[in-house]
Write an enzyme that holds these catalytic residues in place. Structure first.
Site, PDB file in Angstrom:
ATOM      1  CD  GLU A 187      -2.854  -0.993  -0.130  1.00  0.00           C
ATOM      2  OE1 GLU A 187      -3.340   0.109  -0.453  1.00  0.00           O
ATOM      3  OE2 GLU A 187      -2.995  -2.024  -0.806  1.00  0.00           O
ATOM      4  CD1 TRP A 202      -1.364  -0.533  -4.012  1.00  0.00           C
ATOM      5  CD2 TRP A 202      -1.968   0.679  -5.786  1.00  0.00           C
ATOM      6  NE1 TRP A 202      -1.885  -1.386  -4.949  1.00  0.00           N
ATOM      7  CE2 TRP A 202      -2.273  -0.673  -6.047  1.00  0.00           C
ATOM      8  CE3 TRP A 202      -2.260   1.636  -6.756  1.00  0.00           C
ATOM      9  CZ2 TRP A 202      -2.863  -1.098  -7.238  1.00  0.00           C
ATOM     10  CZ3 TRP A 202      -2.841   1.223  -7.947  1.00  0.00           C
ATOM     11  CH2 TRP A 202      -3.129  -0.122  -8.182  1.00  0.00           C
ATOM     12  CD1 TRP A 253     -18.762  12.535 -18.374  1.00  0.00           C
ATOM     13  CD2 TRP A 253     -19.189  10.923 -16.885  1.00  0.00           C
ATOM     14  NE1 TRP A 253     -17.560  11.957 -18.043  1.00  0.00           N
ATOM     15  CE2 TRP A 253     -17.789  10.968 -17.110  1.00  0.00           C
ATOM     16  CE3 TRP A 253     -19.688   9.986 -15.973  1.00  0.00           C
ATOM     17  CZ2 TRP A 253     -16.901  10.111 -16.475  1.00  0.00           C
ATOM     18  CZ3 TRP A 253     -18.794   9.143 -15.334  1.00  0.00           C
ATOM     19  CH2 TRP A 253     -17.421   9.202 -15.590  1.00  0.00           C
ATOM     20  CG  ASN A 274      -8.850   2.044  -0.203  1.00  0.00           C
ATOM     21  OD1 ASN A 274      -8.832   3.130  -0.767  1.00  0.00           O
ATOM     22  ND2 ASN A 274      -8.502   0.923  -0.810  1.00  0.00           N
ATOM     23  CD1 TRP A 301     -13.736  10.846 -14.282  1.00  0.00           C
ATOM     24  CD2 TRP A 301     -12.342  11.738 -12.778  1.00  0.00           C
ATOM     25  NE1 TRP A 301     -12.724  11.465 -14.977  1.00  0.00           N
ATOM     26  CE2 TRP A 301     -11.849  12.006 -14.084  1.00  0.00           C
ATOM     27  CE3 TRP A 301     -11.633  12.202 -11.681  1.00  0.00           C
ATOM     28  CZ2 TRP A 301     -10.668  12.728 -14.301  1.00  0.00           C
ATOM     29  CZ3 TRP A 301     -10.461  12.920 -11.887  1.00  0.00           C
ATOM     30  CH2 TRP A 301      -9.990  13.177 -13.192  1.00  0.00           C
ATOM     31  CD1 TRP A 340     -11.747  10.523  -6.090  1.00  0.00           C
ATOM     32  CD2 TRP A 340     -13.625   9.887  -7.113  1.00  0.00           C
ATOM     33  NE1 TRP A 340     -12.771  10.609  -5.177  1.00  0.00           N
ATOM     34  CE2 TRP A 340     -13.934  10.243  -5.781  1.00  0.00           C
ATOM     35  CE3 TRP A 340     -14.641   9.462  -7.954  1.00  0.00           C
ATOM     36  CZ2 TRP A 340     -15.234  10.168  -5.275  1.00  0.00           C
ATOM     37  CZ3 TRP A 340     -15.936   9.394  -7.446  1.00  0.00           C
ATOM     38  CH2 TRP A 340     -16.226   9.738  -6.130  1.00  0.00           C
TER      39      TRP A 340
END
Length: 477
Positions: A273, A276, A304, A341, A359, A382
């Site tokens: 993590e 990431w 959208w 998360n 988003w 996102w």
């Protein structure tokens, strides 16, 4: 000689490279300049400002304990620096790097200007294990897939040697005390922050204590527990990392001192993590338009929703969608300034896939409400959930909040905590109560559309529409 330590999002004394280099100059002036306009369009949101106030207070106390003090100023950064240089006779300025596009450009201009003034001006890495330009593929191009990026990082990873905080510091020069912290007006004018106060303790001491307790008490269960929002399975270090109250080198050294290799079974998923986080900064550095534009160019034409979506957006923001796991997550966010998360992915998927709201709209809401709002991490998360960023799956992923709830909150502890009006509903109906018999709902005291909202969207039909929208762009170059 006097050196200025220009502090930004590195609000710690432990393993602070700019501090260590500044101490070589003799006299030291720790300086914080409040200049949110220079971070536009991503100036800190409300929750971040709340954290910043308390983090600065903790840093100020730590400096005073060591014989120094924090000077606080506000205004245009270069102008403030030049004024204080003239006042103190400083010959050096040191800071730790930021990687957001706006601050990178600003810092580059300031470094050039100060060097042209004849000052020694240096920037350092306090925030990352690797600088974003240090890791590249065999073609010397940035990575766009996490697994390959992290393998490259692990090949280059060495045992960190973080430098402990100094026990004493030289007195800060100059007659001026600068501003009082309260003059920055970081705290809210209305009392919406009690949940944050009850939940968090910003500052370096709390960050180090939290890291220690996590690594010694909970990290062994991290691989499984991190997906369970109803349990304390994550480290919750993200806001401390964002504000630089603890650095990744210190965390990695703590891991290796306790468990040996960072890929050891007990800690490998947690260290991944941290990887990431490194990947998020790697992407932001190499693709600086991604906070507002999709990395996958096809999504620039994504269809959208075009109608009036304000009512649905407000329901999502308030945790009133009628979908329990989503509502629990959004209420946790509003109350604590944080969200688990796994649930972040679920609520983001509902907004972008089921409601077809861009988003960028969700990213902005998170930016204002998260205490760990970080441009690199927020953008990666996102775009990943929307399907338009790096490391996208080879299919258009739509999270089913019912299945996610049944799998990761099977006994409903998380939902019942944040949606107490559902507390009496039995587990078998908790995640899709709209299918429960009316008698069951009445027995639990639930009146859909009254004391708990009916779902604002049909999950199956909206999933079909999302996949149809994907088909319209998937084959475009």
């Amino acid at each position: 000689m006097t050196a200025i330590l220009w502090l930004r999002r590195d609000l710690r004394l432990d393993d602070n490279p700019a501090l260590q280099r500044a101490l070589d100059g003799g006299a030291l002036l720790p300086l914080y300049i409040h200049a949110p306009d220079e971070e536009a369009p991503w100036a800190p949101g409300g929750a971040s400002r709340w954290w910043l106030h308390r983090s600065l207070a903790a840093l100020e106390a730590a400096l005073r304990q060591r014989g120094s003090r924090l000077r606080i100023e506000r205004g245009e950064s270069l102008g403030v620096l030049r004024r204080i240089i003239a006042e103190t006779g400083a010959t050096e300025v040191h800071w730790n790097r930021l990687y957001d596009p706006a601050t990178r450009a600003r810092d580059s201009r300031i470094k050039q200007a100060l060097r042209s003034d004849g000052l020694r001006c240096e920037s350092h890495n306090a925030a990352l294990l690797f600088e974003p330009w240090e890791i590249a593929n065999t073609d010397r191009q940035p990575y766009r897939v996490f697994s390959a990026f992290w393998r490259a990082c692990l090949r280059s990873l060495e045992r960190p040697a973080p430098i402990a905080a100094p026990h004493t510091l030289p007195p800060a020069p100059g007659p001026s005390q600068g501003l009082e912290l309260a003059a920055l007006d970081l705290l809210p004018q209305i009392n919406w922050d009690q949940g944050l106060t009850d939940t968090w303790t910003p500052g370096e001491p709390a960050a180090l204590e939290l890291a220690q307790s996590f690594l010694h008490e909970r990290v062994a269960d991290y691989a499984e527990a991190r997906d369970l929002p109803g349990s304390a399975g994550t480290s919750r270090l993200s806001p401390h990392l964002h504000f630089g109250e603890i650095g990744p080198r210190r965390i990695l050294r703590m891991v290796m001192d306790a468990y040996g290799e960072p890929t050891a079974d007990a800690v490998g998923p947690f260290v991944r993590e941290i990887g990431w986080r490194e990947f998020a900064h790697h992407l932001l550095y190499h693709f600086p338009t991604t906070p507002s534009e999709p990395l996958d160019g096809r999504f620039a034409d994504f269809p959208w929703a075009t109608g009036d979506v304000e009512e649905q957006l407000r329901a999502w923001q308030r945790g009133e969608t009628g979908i329990p796991l989503v509502d629990a997550g959004m209420r946790e966010l509003w109350h604590q300034g944080w969200m688990h998360n796994r649930v972040r992915m679920v609520v983001a998927s509902l907004l972008t896939k089921n409601l077809l709201i861009p988003w960028q709209t969700g990213a902005r809401w998170f930016w204002d409400t998260l205490v760990d709002a970080d441009l690199a991490n927020n953008t990666l998360g996102w775009q990943w959930t929307a399907g338009c960023g790096a490391d996208a799956a080879p299919y258009f992923r739509v999270f089913n909040p019912v299945r996610q709830g049944e799998r990761f909150d099977a006994e409903g502890a998380y939902i019942r905590r944040w949606c107490p009006e559902l507390a009496r509903l039995e587990d078998t109906h908790l995640h899709q109560l709209w299918n429960a018999p009316q008698a069951t709902l009445r027995a639990a005291g639930i009146r859909l559309g009254d004391n708990y909202p009916a779902p604002i969207v049909d999950l199956a039909e909206s999933r079909r529409l999302a996949l149809t929208a994907w088909e319209q762009i998937r084959h475009r170059p």
